[in-house]
Design a protein around this motif. Structure first.
Motif, mmCIF file in Angstrom:
data_model
loop_
_atom_site.group_PDB
_atom_site.id
_atom_site.type_symbol
_atom_site.label_atom_id
_atom_site.label_comp_id
_atom_site.label_asym_id
_atom_site.label_seq_id
_atom_site.Cartn_x
_atom_site.Cartn_y
_atom_site.Cartn_z
ATOM 1 N N VAL A 7 34.766 37.787 32.704
ATOM 2 C CA VAL A 7 35.235 36.830 33.289
ATOM 3 C C VAL A 7 34.159 35.897 33.978
ATOM 4 C CG1 VAL A 7 36.960 35.926 34.979
ATOM 5 C CG2 VAL A 7 37.276 37.965 33.770
ATOM 6 N N ARG A 8 33.735 34.687 33.398
ATOM 7 C CA ARG A 8 32.721 34.092 33.844
ATOM 8 C C ARG A 8 33.058 33.154 35.093
ATOM 9 N NH1 ARG A 8 28.562 32.559 29.902
ATOM 10 N NH2 ARG A 8 29.230 30.689 29.610
ATOM 11 N N VAL A 9 32.382 33.395 36.208
ATOM 12 C CA VAL A 9 32.792 32.505 37.410
ATOM 13 C C VAL A 9 31.491 31.764 37.893
ATOM 14 C CG1 VAL A 9 34.551 34.013 38.172
ATOM 15 C CG2 VAL A 9 32.141 34.194 39.126
ATOM 16 N N ILE A 34 31.279 40.917 43.732
ATOM 17 C CA ILE A 34 31.324 41.115 42.507
ATOM 18 C C ILE A 34 30.989 42.449 41.852
ATOM 19 C CG2 ILE A 34 30.244 40.239 40.114
ATOM 20 C CD1 ILE A 34 30.295 37.415 41.491
ATOM 21 N N ASN A 38 33.200 45.150 39.717
ATOM 22 C CA ASN A 38 32.735 45.558 38.365
ATOM 23 C C ASN A 38 32.625 47.081 38.410
ATOM 24 O OD1 ASN A 38 32.696 42.863 37.434
ATOM 25 N ND2 ASN A 38 30.647 42.609 37.561
ATOM 26 N N GLY A 42 36.214 46.295 37.083
ATOM 27 C CA GLY A 42 36.468 45.060 36.742
ATOM 28 C C GLY A 42 37.754 44.339 37.075
ATOM 29 N N GLU A 47 34.758 42.815 33.285
ATOM 30 C CA GLU A 47 33.671 42.374 34.137
ATOM 31 C C GLU A 47 33.558 40.981 34.662
ATOM 32 O OE1 GLU A 47 29.783 43.920 33.611
ATOM 33 O OE2 GLU A 47 30.358 45.672 34.233
ATOM 34 N N ILE A 48 33.205 40.700 36.036
ATOM 35 C CA ILE A 48 32.973 39.421 36.391
ATOM 36 C C ILE A 48 31.518 38.944 36.253
ATOM 37 C CG2 ILE A 48 32.973 37.905 38.242
ATOM 38 C CD1 ILE A 48 34.990 39.499 39.706
ATOM 39 N N GLU A 49 31.299 38.012 35.354
ATOM 40 C CA GLU A 49 29.872 37.658 35.143
ATOM 41 C C GLU A 49 29.545 36.170 35.862
ATOM 42 O OE1 GLU A 49 28.640 37.448 30.934
ATOM 43 O OE2 GLU A 49 27.611 35.567 31.580
ATOM 44 N N VAL A 293 36.199 36.589 47.199
ATOM 45 C CA VAL A 293 36.060 37.179 45.655
ATOM 46 C C VAL A 293 37.029 38.123 45.390
ATOM 47 C CG1 VAL A 293 34.696 38.232 43.968
ATOM 48 C CG2 VAL A 293 33.401 36.466 45.515
ATOM 49 N N ALA A 297 40.026 38.460 42.557
ATOM 50 C CA ALA A 297 40.329 39.240 41.775
ATOM 51 C C ALA A 297 41.495 40.041 41.648
ATOM 52 C CB ALA A 297 39.142 40.615 41.855
ATOM 53 N N ASP A 306 42.570 33.240 34.364
ATOM 54 C CA ASP A 306 41.793 32.471 35.526
ATOM 55 C C ASP A 306 42.030 30.887 35.538
ATOM 56 O OD1 ASP A 306 40.012 31.534 33.332
ATOM 57 O OD2 ASP A 306 38.210 32.268 34.238
#
Ligand code: ACM
Length: 383
Positions: A7-9, A34, A38, A42, A47-49, A293, A297, A306
Protein backbone atom coordinates in the motif's frame (compact mmCIF):
# COMPACT_ATOMS: atom_id res chain seq x y z
CA UNK A 1 -6.21 -14.54 -4.45
CA UNK A 2 -5.70 -11.96 -1.71
CA UNK A 3 -4.00 -8.72 -2.76
CA UNK A 4 -0.39 -8.74 -1.49
CA UNK A 5 0.77 -5.56 -3.27
CA UNK A 6 2.26 -2.89 -1.01
CA UNK A 7 0.00 0.00 0.00
CA UNK A 8 1.86 3.09 -1.19
CA UNK A 9 1.38 6.24 0.87
CA UNK A 10 2.79 9.73 0.35
CA UNK A 11 4.77 11.70 2.95
CA UNK A 12 5.37 15.46 2.76
CA UNK A 13 7.64 16.57 5.59
CA UNK A 14 10.62 18.87 5.03
CA UNK A 15 14.10 17.71 5.91
CA UNK A 16 15.58 21.03 4.77
CA UNK A 17 14.64 24.68 5.33
CA UNK A 18 13.17 26.71 8.18
CA UNK A 19 10.73 24.09 9.45
CA UNK A 20 13.00 21.04 9.07
CA UNK A 21 13.70 20.29 12.74
CA UNK A 22 10.08 19.81 13.74
CA UNK A 23 9.08 18.13 10.44
CA UNK A 24 11.98 15.68 10.69
CA UNK A 25 10.54 14.55 14.00
CA UNK A 26 7.11 14.17 12.35
CA UNK A 27 8.73 12.16 9.56
CA UNK A 28 10.31 9.89 12.19
CA UNK A 29 6.95 9.40 13.93
CA UNK A 30 5.40 8.44 10.59
CA UNK A 31 8.17 6.00 9.62
CA UNK A 32 8.13 4.48 13.11
CA UNK A 33 4.42 3.68 12.86
CA UNK A 34 4.88 2.26 9.34
CA UNK A 35 7.66 -0.03 10.61
CA UNK A 36 5.51 -1.21 13.51
CA UNK A 37 2.58 -1.94 11.21
CA UNK A 38 4.72 -3.75 8.64
CA UNK A 39 6.41 -5.86 11.32
CA UNK A 40 3.06 -6.99 12.64
CA UNK A 41 1.75 -8.20 9.30
CA UNK A 42 1.00 -4.94 7.49
CA UNK A 43 -2.55 -4.10 6.50
CA UNK A 44 -4.18 -7.50 6.03
CA UNK A 45 -0.83 -8.85 4.83
CA UNK A 46 0.05 -5.83 2.67
CA UNK A 47 3.11 -3.76 3.60
CA UNK A 48 2.91 0.01 3.71
CA UNK A 49 5.45 1.54 1.30
CA UNK A 50 6.20 5.21 2.01
CA UNK A 51 7.10 7.63 -0.76
CA UNK A 52 8.67 10.67 0.84
CA UNK A 53 9.49 13.99 -0.81
CA UNK A 54 11.25 16.95 0.81
CA UNK A 55 9.24 20.13 0.10
CA UNK A 56 12.08 22.26 1.54
CA UNK A 57 9.73 24.19 3.85
CA UNK A 58 8.21 26.01 0.84
CA UNK A 59 4.36 26.09 0.51
CA UNK A 60 4.59 26.09 -3.31
CA UNK A 61 6.62 22.89 -3.29
CA UNK A 62 4.15 21.15 -0.98
CA UNK A 63 1.47 21.87 -3.59
CA UNK A 64 3.61 20.64 -6.51
CA UNK A 65 4.75 17.51 -4.68
CA UNK A 66 1.22 16.68 -3.47
CA UNK A 67 0.07 16.71 -7.10
CA UNK A 68 3.07 14.62 -8.12
CA UNK A 69 2.24 12.04 -5.44
CA UNK A 70 -1.34 11.87 -6.69
CA UNK A 71 -0.81 11.95 -10.45
CA UNK A 72 2.59 10.34 -10.98
CA UNK A 73 2.90 8.02 -7.98
CA UNK A 74 -0.84 7.18 -7.90
CA UNK A 75 -1.10 7.86 -4.19
CA UNK A 76 -4.45 8.09 -2.40
CA UNK A 77 -3.31 9.01 1.11
CA UNK A 78 -0.77 11.65 2.16
CA UNK A 79 0.69 12.27 5.63
CA UNK A 80 2.24 15.68 6.05
CA UNK A 81 2.55 19.41 6.68
CA UNK A 82 3.45 21.38 9.78
CA UNK A 83 2.83 25.02 8.85
CA UNK A 84 -0.75 26.05 8.12
CA UNK A 85 0.46 27.82 4.98
CA UNK A 86 1.62 24.46 3.62
CA UNK A 87 -1.66 22.73 4.55
CA UNK A 88 -3.56 25.57 2.85
CA UNK A 89 -1.35 25.08 -0.24
CA UNK A 90 -2.15 21.36 -0.40
CA UNK A 91 -5.92 21.56 0.24
CA UNK A 92 -6.99 22.63 -3.29
CA UNK A 93 -5.00 19.70 -4.73
CA UNK A 94 -6.36 16.99 -2.45
CA UNK A 95 -9.89 18.35 -2.82
CA UNK A 96 -9.58 18.57 -6.61
CA UNK A 97 -8.47 14.91 -6.89
CA UNK A 98 -10.55 13.73 -3.91
CA UNK A 99 -7.59 12.32 -1.94
CA UNK A 100 -6.98 12.19 1.83
CA UNK A 101 -4.51 14.22 3.91
CA UNK A 102 -3.65 13.35 7.51
CA UNK A 103 -2.46 16.57 9.20
CA UNK A 104 -0.60 16.05 12.51
CA UNK A 105 -0.06 19.61 13.73
CA UNK A 106 -1.72 22.05 16.10
CA UNK A 107 -3.26 24.88 14.15
CA UNK A 108 -5.49 27.97 14.32
CA UNK A 109 -8.80 26.20 13.61
CA UNK A 110 -11.64 27.69 11.55
CA UNK A 111 -11.33 25.05 8.85
CA UNK A 112 -12.93 21.70 8.12
CA UNK A 113 -12.08 19.98 4.85
CA UNK A 114 -13.82 16.66 4.14
CA UNK A 115 -10.48 15.56 2.65
CA UNK A 116 -8.48 16.02 5.87
CA UNK A 117 -8.21 14.21 9.20
CA UNK A 118 -6.81 16.73 11.70
CA UNK A 119 -4.90 15.00 14.52
CA UNK A 120 -3.18 18.02 16.13
CA UNK A 121 -4.81 20.32 18.68
CA UNK A 122 -7.59 22.76 17.77
CA UNK A 123 -7.63 26.12 19.61
CA UNK A 124 -10.06 24.98 22.33
CA UNK A 125 -7.59 22.19 23.15
CA UNK A 126 -4.48 24.38 23.53
CA UNK A 127 -5.04 28.18 23.22
CA UNK A 128 -7.91 28.21 25.71
CA UNK A 129 -6.08 26.16 28.37
CA UNK A 130 -2.93 28.20 27.89
CA UNK A 131 -4.77 31.54 28.20
CA UNK A 132 -6.55 30.30 31.31
CA UNK A 133 -3.31 29.12 32.93
CA UNK A 134 -1.28 32.23 32.10
CA UNK A 135 -3.94 34.68 33.24
CA UNK A 136 -4.59 32.78 36.48
CA UNK A 137 -0.88 32.67 37.35
CA UNK A 138 0.74 35.73 35.77
CA UNK A 139 -1.83 38.32 34.68
CA UNK A 140 -3.69 39.36 31.56
CA UNK A 141 -1.33 41.83 29.82
CA UNK A 142 0.13 39.91 26.89
CA UNK A 143 2.84 40.80 24.37
CA UNK A 144 2.56 38.76 21.15
CA UNK A 145 5.50 37.76 18.97
CA UNK A 146 5.00 35.56 15.91
CA UNK A 147 6.34 34.36 12.58
CA UNK A 148 4.89 36.18 9.61
CA UNK A 149 2.18 33.87 8.22
CA UNK A 150 -1.37 32.67 8.77
CA UNK A 151 -1.09 30.51 11.91
CA UNK A 152 0.41 33.30 14.07
CA UNK A 153 -2.06 35.93 12.77
CA UNK A 154 -5.05 33.74 13.53
CA UNK A 155 -3.72 32.30 16.76
CA UNK A 156 -3.02 35.83 18.03
CA UNK A 157 -6.55 36.85 17.12
CA UNK A 158 -7.87 34.00 19.27
CA UNK A 159 -5.52 34.82 22.16
CA UNK A 160 -6.58 38.48 21.97
CA UNK A 161 -10.21 37.45 22.20
CA UNK A 162 -9.50 35.29 25.25
CA UNK A 163 -7.39 37.90 27.04
CA UNK A 164 -9.92 40.66 26.51
CA UNK A 165 -12.55 38.55 28.31
CA UNK A 166 -10.64 39.23 31.54
CA UNK A 167 -10.94 42.51 33.49
CA UNK A 168 -7.64 44.30 32.89
CA UNK A 169 -6.88 42.10 29.90
CA UNK A 170 -4.74 43.88 27.33
CA UNK A 171 -2.88 43.16 24.13
CA UNK A 172 0.28 45.16 24.78
CA UNK A 173 1.72 44.60 21.28
CA UNK A 174 1.60 42.24 18.32
CA UNK A 175 4.88 41.88 16.40
CA UNK A 176 5.90 39.66 13.49
CA UNK A 177 9.26 38.45 12.20
CA UNK A 178 10.30 36.56 9.05
CA UNK A 179 10.24 32.76 9.22
CA UNK A 180 14.03 32.73 8.95
CA UNK A 181 14.57 35.48 11.56
CA UNK A 182 17.98 35.39 13.26
CA UNK A 183 18.79 36.32 16.84
CA UNK A 184 19.64 39.88 15.73
CA UNK A 185 16.16 40.26 14.20
CA UNK A 186 14.61 39.90 17.69
CA UNK A 187 16.76 42.61 19.32
CA UNK A 188 14.26 45.48 18.90
CA UNK A 189 11.33 43.34 19.99
CA UNK A 190 13.11 42.12 23.09
CA UNK A 191 14.08 45.71 23.99
CA UNK A 192 10.44 46.74 23.56
CA UNK A 193 9.28 43.86 25.79
CA UNK A 194 11.73 45.03 28.47
CA UNK A 195 10.29 48.49 28.20
CA UNK A 196 6.60 47.45 28.23
CA UNK A 197 6.85 44.86 31.04
CA UNK A 198 3.86 42.71 30.03
CA UNK A 199 2.66 39.91 32.32
CA UNK A 200 3.65 37.26 29.78
CA UNK A 201 4.71 36.80 26.17
CA UNK A 202 2.68 34.69 23.73
CA UNK A 203 5.06 33.29 21.12
CA UNK A 204 3.71 32.02 17.83
CA UNK A 205 7.21 31.90 16.40
CA UNK A 206 7.65 28.56 14.62
CA UNK A 207 10.48 26.40 13.37
CA UNK A 208 14.21 26.83 13.56
CA UNK A 209 13.95 30.56 14.41
CA UNK A 210 12.27 29.75 17.76
CA UNK A 211 15.63 29.14 19.42
CA UNK A 212 16.85 32.57 18.19
CA UNK A 213 13.94 34.32 19.92
CA UNK A 214 14.40 32.54 23.26
CA UNK A 215 18.18 33.13 23.13
CA UNK A 216 17.73 36.84 22.38
CA UNK A 217 15.26 36.98 25.29
CA UNK A 218 17.71 35.36 27.72
CA UNK A 219 20.63 37.44 26.49
CA UNK A 220 18.70 40.67 27.15
CA UNK A 221 18.45 39.59 30.79
CA UNK A 222 14.74 38.73 30.65
CA UNK A 223 13.75 35.58 32.50
CA UNK A 224 10.97 33.06 32.78
CA UNK A 225 10.35 33.66 36.50
CA UNK A 226 9.25 37.26 36.02
CA UNK A 227 7.94 37.23 32.45
CA UNK A 228 7.55 33.75 30.98
CA UNK A 229 7.05 33.04 27.30
CA UNK A 230 3.92 30.95 26.66
CA UNK A 231 3.61 29.00 23.42
CA UNK A 232 1.88 26.22 21.52
CA UNK A 233 4.77 25.72 19.11
CA UNK A 234 7.79 25.63 21.45
CA UNK A 235 8.03 21.92 22.20
CA UNK A 236 10.81 19.43 22.99
CA UNK A 237 12.37 19.73 19.50
CA UNK A 238 12.72 23.50 19.88
CA UNK A 239 14.00 23.17 23.48
CA UNK A 240 16.71 20.79 22.23
CA UNK A 241 17.68 23.35 19.60
CA UNK A 242 17.89 26.32 22.01
CA UNK A 243 19.41 24.39 24.94
CA UNK A 244 17.64 23.41 28.15
CA UNK A 245 19.12 26.35 30.10
CA UNK A 246 17.63 28.89 27.66
CA UNK A 247 14.17 27.29 27.64
CA UNK A 248 13.89 26.54 31.34
CA UNK A 249 10.80 27.95 33.05
CA UNK A 250 8.95 28.90 29.87
CA UNK A 251 5.49 27.41 29.39
CA UNK A 252 3.78 25.42 26.64
CA UNK A 253 0.43 23.80 26.03
CA UNK A 254 0.09 20.58 24.03
CA UNK A 255 -1.84 17.29 24.19
CA UNK A 256 1.39 15.31 24.45
CA UNK A 257 4.71 15.78 26.20
CA UNK A 258 7.52 13.25 26.15
CA UNK A 259 7.45 13.28 29.96
CA UNK A 260 3.95 11.73 30.25
CA UNK A 261 4.31 9.06 32.90
CA UNK A 262 2.17 6.19 31.60
CA UNK A 263 2.91 2.60 30.58
CA UNK A 264 1.68 3.28 27.01
CA UNK A 265 4.01 6.26 26.54
CA UNK A 266 7.01 4.57 28.18
CA UNK A 267 6.62 1.48 25.98
CA UNK A 268 6.19 3.57 22.82
CA UNK A 269 9.26 5.72 23.56
CA UNK A 270 11.40 2.71 24.36
CA UNK A 271 10.41 0.96 21.12
CA UNK A 272 11.09 4.17 19.13
CA UNK A 273 14.53 4.68 20.72
CA UNK A 274 15.52 1.07 19.99
CA UNK A 275 14.82 1.57 16.29
CA UNK A 276 15.74 5.20 15.68
CA UNK A 277 18.19 6.08 18.52
CA UNK A 278 18.00 9.00 20.93
CA UNK A 279 18.74 11.88 18.56
CA UNK A 280 15.15 12.95 17.94
CA UNK A 281 13.39 15.14 20.47
CA UNK A 282 10.00 13.46 20.60
CA UNK A 283 7.12 15.99 20.83
CA UNK A 284 3.39 16.44 20.18
CA UNK A 285 3.92 16.71 16.40
CA UNK A 286 5.80 13.41 16.45
CA UNK A 287 3.07 11.71 18.49
CA UNK A 288 0.22 12.86 16.21
CA UNK A 289 2.27 11.84 13.15
CA UNK A 290 2.71 8.42 14.77
CA UNK A 291 -0.84 7.66 15.86
CA UNK A 292 -2.48 8.94 12.67
CA UNK A 293 -0.73 6.22 10.63
CA UNK A 294 -2.24 3.66 12.99
CA UNK A 295 -5.67 5.28 12.50
CA UNK A 296 -5.21 4.90 8.75
CA UNK A 297 -4.05 1.25 8.99
CA UNK A 298 -6.93 0.30 11.29
CA UNK A 299 -9.44 1.93 8.94
CA UNK A 300 -7.99 0.22 5.89
CA UNK A 301 -8.03 -3.18 7.58
CA UNK A 302 -11.80 -2.77 7.56
CA UNK A 303 -12.27 -1.06 4.19
CA UNK A 304 -9.66 -3.13 2.27
CA UNK A 305 -9.22 -0.03 0.14
CA UNK A 306 -7.31 3.24 0.55
CA UNK A 307 -9.85 5.22 -1.50
CA UNK A 308 -11.10 8.14 0.62
CA UNK A 309 -14.78 7.28 0.26
CA UNK A 310 -14.19 3.79 1.65
CA UNK A 311 -11.69 4.78 4.33
CA UNK A 312 -13.65 7.69 5.77
CA UNK A 313 -16.55 5.76 7.37
CA UNK A 314 -13.96 3.71 9.27
CA UNK A 315 -11.92 6.75 10.29
CA UNK A 316 -14.74 8.92 11.60
CA UNK A 317 -15.43 7.87 15.18
CA UNK A 318 -12.40 5.61 15.35
CA UNK A 319 -10.65 5.42 18.74
CA UNK A 320 -6.99 4.62 19.36
CA UNK A 321 -4.82 4.06 22.44
CA UNK A 322 -2.24 6.78 21.69
CA UNK A 323 0.77 7.65 23.89
CA UNK A 324 -1.19 10.69 25.22
CA UNK A 325 -4.26 8.56 26.12
CA UNK A 326 -7.26 7.14 24.26
CA UNK A 327 -8.08 9.50 21.40
CA UNK A 328 -11.05 9.57 19.03
CA UNK A 329 -11.69 11.11 15.61
CA UNK A 330 -14.73 13.34 15.96
CA UNK A 331 -17.17 12.28 13.22
CA UNK A 332 -18.77 15.70 12.99
CA UNK A 333 -15.69 17.80 12.21
CA UNK A 334 -12.78 15.44 11.29
CA UNK A 335 -10.67 16.75 14.19
CA UNK A 336 -9.57 14.62 17.16
CA UNK A 337 -10.57 14.39 20.83
CA UNK A 338 -7.30 15.06 22.70
CA UNK A 339 -5.96 15.69 26.22
CA UNK A 340 -4.95 19.33 26.86
CA UNK A 341 -1.85 19.64 29.02
CA UNK A 342 0.30 22.48 30.33
CA UNK A 343 4.05 21.94 30.74
CA UNK A 344 6.85 24.06 32.18
CA UNK A 345 10.24 23.51 30.54
CA UNK A 346 12.75 22.07 33.00
CA UNK A 347 16.55 21.78 33.24
CA UNK A 348 16.53 18.48 31.30
CA UNK A 349 14.93 19.98 28.19
CA UNK A 350 11.65 18.23 29.06
CA UNK A 351 8.33 19.61 30.22
CA UNK A 352 7.16 19.18 33.79
CA UNK A 353 3.42 18.66 33.36
CA UNK A 354 1.54 20.91 35.77
CA UNK A 355 -1.99 20.46 34.47
CA UNK A 356 -3.69 17.83 32.39
CA UNK A 357 -7.20 16.95 31.33
CA UNK A 358 -8.65 13.89 33.01
CA UNK A 359 -10.56 12.99 29.86
CA UNK A 360 -10.24 13.74 26.18
CA UNK A 361 -11.65 17.13 25.19
CA UNK A 362 -13.80 17.36 22.07
CA UNK A 363 -12.32 19.46 19.26
CA UNK A 364 -14.12 22.73 18.65
CA UNK A 365 -12.25 24.19 15.65
CA UNK A 366 -14.72 27.06 15.27
CA UNK A 367 -14.59 27.95 18.98
CA UNK A 368 -18.34 27.82 19.21
CA UNK A 369 -18.04 27.41 22.99
CA UNK A 370 -14.86 29.15 23.97
CA UNK A 371 -15.61 30.61 27.34
CA UNK A 372 -12.50 30.31 29.49
CA UNK A 373 -14.25 28.34 32.23
CA UNK A 374 -15.20 25.37 30.01
CA UNK A 375 -11.80 23.79 30.01
CA UNK A 376 -11.21 23.75 33.75
CA UNK A 377 -14.09 21.32 34.28
CA UNK A 378 -11.95 18.60 32.72
CA UNK A 379 -8.82 19.55 34.56
CA UNK A 380 -6.59 17.73 36.94
CA UNK A 381 -3.97 19.92 38.58
CA UNK A 382 -0.84 17.82 38.85
CA UNK A 383 1.16 20.08 41.14
C1 ACM B 1 0.99 25.83 12.29
O1 ACM B 1 1.34 26.55 11.35
N1 ACM B 1 -0.16 25.17 12.22
C2 ACM B 1 1.81 25.70 13.49
Amino acid sequence: MANSDPVRVGILFSTTGVISTIEKSQLMGTLFAIEEINESGGINGREIEPIHYDPQSSPGLYRVLAERLILKDKINVIFGCYKSSTRKAVIPIIEKWNRLLFYPTLYEGFECSSNIIYTGAAPNQNSVPLAEFMMANYGARVYMVGSDYIYPYESNRIMTDLVLQRPGGEKVAERYVALDASEADYKDIVADIKNCQPDFIFSTVVGNSTSCFYRAYAEAGLNSREMPIASLTTLEAELAQMGADVGQGHISSAPYFQSIDSPANTACLSSFRKRFGSDFAVNAGWEAAYFQVHLFANAMRLSESDAIDQLMPNLLGQEYEAPQGRIKVDPSNHHTCLYPRIGIANSEGQFTIVRQAMRAVHPDPYLVTHSLGDWTKALNTVI
